[in-house]
Write an enzyme that holds these catalytic residues in place. Structure first.
Site, PDB file in Angstrom:
ATOM      1  CD  GLU A  20     -27.361  -2.870  28.540  1.00 18.96           C
ATOM      2  OE1 GLU A  20     -27.768  -3.549  27.596  1.00 18.96           O
ATOM      3  OE2 GLU A  20     -28.109  -2.134  29.221  1.00 18.96           O
ATOM      4  CD  GLU A  60     -29.721   2.174  32.409  1.00 20.64           C
ATOM      5  OE1 GLU A  60     -30.521   1.233  32.267  1.00 20.64           O
ATOM      6  OE2 GLU A  60     -28.872   2.477  31.562  1.00 20.64           O
TER       7      GLU A  60
HETATM    8  O1  G3I Z   1     -40.609   5.140  19.568  1.00 22.43           O
HETATM    9  C1  G3I Z   1     -41.419   3.987  19.282  1.00 22.43           C
HETATM   10  C2  G3I Z   1     -42.814   4.402  18.952  1.00 22.43           C
HETATM   11  O2  G3I Z   1     -42.799   5.160  17.769  1.00 22.43           O
HETATM   12  C3  G3I Z   1     -43.683   3.151  18.804  1.00 22.43           C
HETATM   13  O3  G3I Z   1     -45.011   3.537  18.595  1.00 22.43           O
HETATM   14  C4  G3I Z   1     -43.607   2.282  20.046  1.00 22.43           C
HETATM   15  C5  G3I Z   1     -44.393   0.967  19.894  1.00 22.43           C
HETATM   16  O4  G3I Z   1     -43.876  -0.043  20.714  1.00 22.43           O
HETATM   17  O5  G3I Z   1     -42.254   1.954  20.261  1.00 22.43           O
HETATM   18  C6  G3I Z   1     -41.452   3.105  20.490  1.00 22.43           C
HETATM   19  O6  G3I Z   1     -40.143   2.702  20.747  1.00 22.43           O
HETATM   20  C7  G3I Z   1     -39.913   2.108  22.004  1.00 22.43           C
HETATM   21  C8  G3I Z   1     -38.911   2.971  22.765  1.00 22.43           C
HETATM   22  O7  G3I Z   1     -38.541   2.323  23.948  1.00 22.43           O
HETATM   23  C9  G3I Z   1     -39.466   4.354  23.129  1.00 22.43           C
HETATM   24  O8  G3I Z   1     -40.557   4.223  23.974  1.00 22.43           O
HETATM   25  C10 G3I Z   1     -39.335   0.720  21.754  1.00 22.43           C
HETATM   26  O9  G3I Z   1     -40.317  -0.125  21.180  1.00 22.43           O
HETATM   27  C11 G3I Z   1     -38.847   0.134  23.030  1.00 22.43           C
HETATM   28  O10 G3I Z   1     -38.139  -1.081  22.760  1.00 22.43           O
HETATM   29  C12 G3I Z   1     -37.899   1.108  23.719  1.00 22.43           C
HETATM   30  O11 G3I Z   1     -37.525   0.535  24.934  1.00 22.43           O
HETATM   31  C13 G3I Z   1     -36.427   1.151  25.564  1.00 22.43           C
HETATM   32  C14 G3I Z   1     -35.321   0.137  25.747  1.00 22.43           C
HETATM   33  O12 G3I Z   1     -34.256   0.700  26.485  1.00 22.43           O
HETATM   34  C15 G3I Z   1     -34.838  -0.322  24.379  1.00 22.43           C
HETATM   35  O13 G3I Z   1     -33.635  -0.906  24.396  1.00 22.43           O
HETATM   36  C16 G3I Z   1     -36.892   1.666  26.926  1.00 22.43           C
HETATM   37  O14 G3I Z   1     -37.806   2.748  26.739  1.00 22.43           O
HETATM   38  C17 G3I Z   1     -35.693   2.149  27.740  1.00 22.43           C
HETATM   39  O15 G3I Z   1     -36.097   2.416  29.058  1.00 22.43           O
HETATM   40  C18 G3I Z   1     -34.630   1.054  27.786  1.00 22.43           C
HETATM   41  O16 G3I Z   1     -33.521   1.534  28.496  1.00 22.43           O
HETATM   42  C19 G3I Z   1     -32.425   0.629  28.663  1.00 22.43           C
HETATM   43  C20 G3I Z   1     -31.172   1.458  28.724  1.00 22.43           C
HETATM   44  O17 G3I Z   1     -31.067   2.242  27.572  1.00 22.43           O
HETATM   45  C21 G3I Z   1     -29.939   0.563  28.879  1.00 22.43           C
HETATM   46  N1  G3I Z   1     -30.069  -0.303  30.017  1.00 22.43           N
HETATM   47  C22 G3I Z   1     -31.292  -1.093  30.080  1.00 22.43           C
HETATM   48  C23 G3I Z   1     -32.516  -0.173  29.989  1.00 22.43           C
HETATM   49  C24 G3I Z   1     -33.774  -0.967  30.106  1.00 22.43           C
HETATM   50  O18 G3I Z   1     -33.915  -1.854  29.040  1.00 22.43           O
END
Ligand code: G3I
Length: 373
Positions: free
Chosen positions: A158, A263
């Site tokens: 990105e 994705e």
């Molecule tokens: O691990 C913490 C956990 O400890 C906490 O309790 C919880 C509360 O919200 O958050 C958890 O972290 C989250 C993490 O995912 C794991 O589930 C984050 O808040 C959350 O922001 C994070 O989101 C991820 C996102 O990337 C962050 O940038 C998504 O799962 C993941 O699917 C998403 O993937 C991205 C690709 O890497 C790049 N392309 C876009 C795609 C979608 O956004």
């Protein structure tokens, strides 16, 4: 009963067991996505931490049955794997690699250089030379550790704005476009055999496509190895137009690189203000709990199930048409219950973007994709 009769009974049991097992041996294997598409491309999924750690046995079973490529959804991102300058956390990444090895899956490393989910300390780096050293250390350590085992790396993630210009980030602001060149150079040094990918969302957009093509050509002209372009595929029931997707696949392939659909998921819920793509910094808290934005809490009606299936088959017809150019199609998740789209762009919704539902059952889209090749 005397011994003679016992012997007869044991003999009969033995014969009937033998017949049964030989008839099982002759049975056809259960059809699966990975076998249906094996002649064309890998079928992948993104695994969350609970999947990697084996805490969700039903999801694990689906992974093993249906997929032959795997990406760690979050656990190899900078903030998790390299949280401090001299400390790396490899525990979960090691488990991820083991899962791929145990199941003979094409392992994808996600992601080496991304402005998001970055460790805080990287934002403090002060100049270009220091950042080049940070990139070298980060990439050499991680790619080197998994040399020969991670088959493809999302080296840079990105880096583009929607208009095709380069996005401002701590990397770009300090080093300009040289950060992308440095990242690919270092990845190629650390594992010359790994496939090196540039990965982004909205790669179907003509302006962004032009920017991605320029980025790839810049690397190629400088003799820097790049093997693939990743089109993320966070799409919806209504967009993008399949023609734009096809044009992008064709034009990326014309550069001599492979296309990876990295994705893939298709949201069935509306996005506020026609939001497109997957920029994680966008969120719409004001809509939390708004039923108009979350119409399928009780399940997906047949008519929408049908629309989802048509959208997936439309996309897969194009993927099959370009099978020579496409290395892999990876879904961003395994089943609806675990999709990131339940939390973005509005938290707490019930989305249905994948091929398996919340009870791990295949949806109509799954059946139609299975029958397509
Ligand atoms: O691990 C913490 C956990 O400890 C906490 O309790 C919880 C509360 O919200 O958050 C958890 O972290 C989250 C993490 O995912 C794991 O589930 C984050 O808040 C959350 O922001 C994070 O989101 C991820 C996102 O990337 C962050 O940038 C998504 O799962 C993941 O699917 C998403 O993937 C991205 C690709 O890497 C790049 N392309 C876009 C795609 C979608 O956004």
């Amino acid at each position: 009963m005397n011994n003679f009769y016992w012997l007869i009974i044991v003999f009969c049991l033995f014969v009937s067991y033998g017949c049964e097992s030989s008839s099982t041996d002759l049975a056809q294997p259960t059809p699966s996505l990975k076998t249906a598409y094996e002649p064309s491309f890998f079928i992948g999924a993104a695994a969350g931490t609970s999947h990697i750690l084996g805490e969700d046995s039903a999801a694990l079973q689906l992974l093993q049955q249906e997929f032959n490529a795997l990406t760690a959804e979050n656990d190899m991102k900078w903030m998790h794997i390299h949280p401090q300058p001299d400390s790396f956390h490899f525990d979960i990444a090691d488990r991820f690699i083991q899962l791929c090895l145990d199941n003979d899956m094409y392992a994808v490393g996600h992601t080496l250089v991304w402005h998001s989910q970055l460790a805080d300390w990287v934002q403090e780096v002060e100049d270009s030379a220091a950042m080049a050293k940070v990139l070298q250390h980060h990439i050499a350590t991680i790619v080197g550790r998994y040399k020969g085992r991670i088959k493809a790396w999302d080296v840079v993630n990105e880096a583009l704005n929607e208009d095709g210009t380069l996005r401002s980030s701590i990397f770009y602001d300090l080093m300009g476009e040289a950060y992308i060149e440095e990242a690919f150079k270092q990845a190629a040094i650390a594992d010359p055999e790994a496939e090196l990918i540039y990965n982004d969302y909205n790669m179907w957009k003509p302006e962004k496509r032009a920017g991605a093509i320029r980025l790839v050509k810049n690397l190629q002209e400088k003799g820097i190895k790049i093997d693939g372009v990743g089109m993320q595929g966070h799409w919806s029931l209504v967009g993008p137009d399949l023609v734009d997707i096809e044009n992008s696949i064709r034009e990326y392939a014309a550069l001599g690189v492979k296309v990876h659909i990295t994705e893939l998921d298709i949201t069935v819920l509306p996005n506020p203000w026609d939001l497109e793509g997957a920029a994680v910094e966008q969120n719409f808290d004001a809509y939390i709990g708004d039923e108009r934005m979350d119409a399928y809490r009780q399940g997906l009606p047949d008519s929408v199930q049908q629309q989802l299936a048509e959208r997936y088959t439309g996309a897969f017809k194009i993927f099959l048409k370009y099978r020579e150019d496409i290395k892999r199609v990876s879904f961003w998740g395994i089943h609806d219950g675990h999709s990131w789209l339940n939390g973005w762009p509005i938290q707490g919704r019930t989305n249905h973007p994948l091929l398996f539902d919340r009870t791990y059952q295949p949806k109509l889209a799954y059946q139609q994709l299975l029958d397509l090749p």
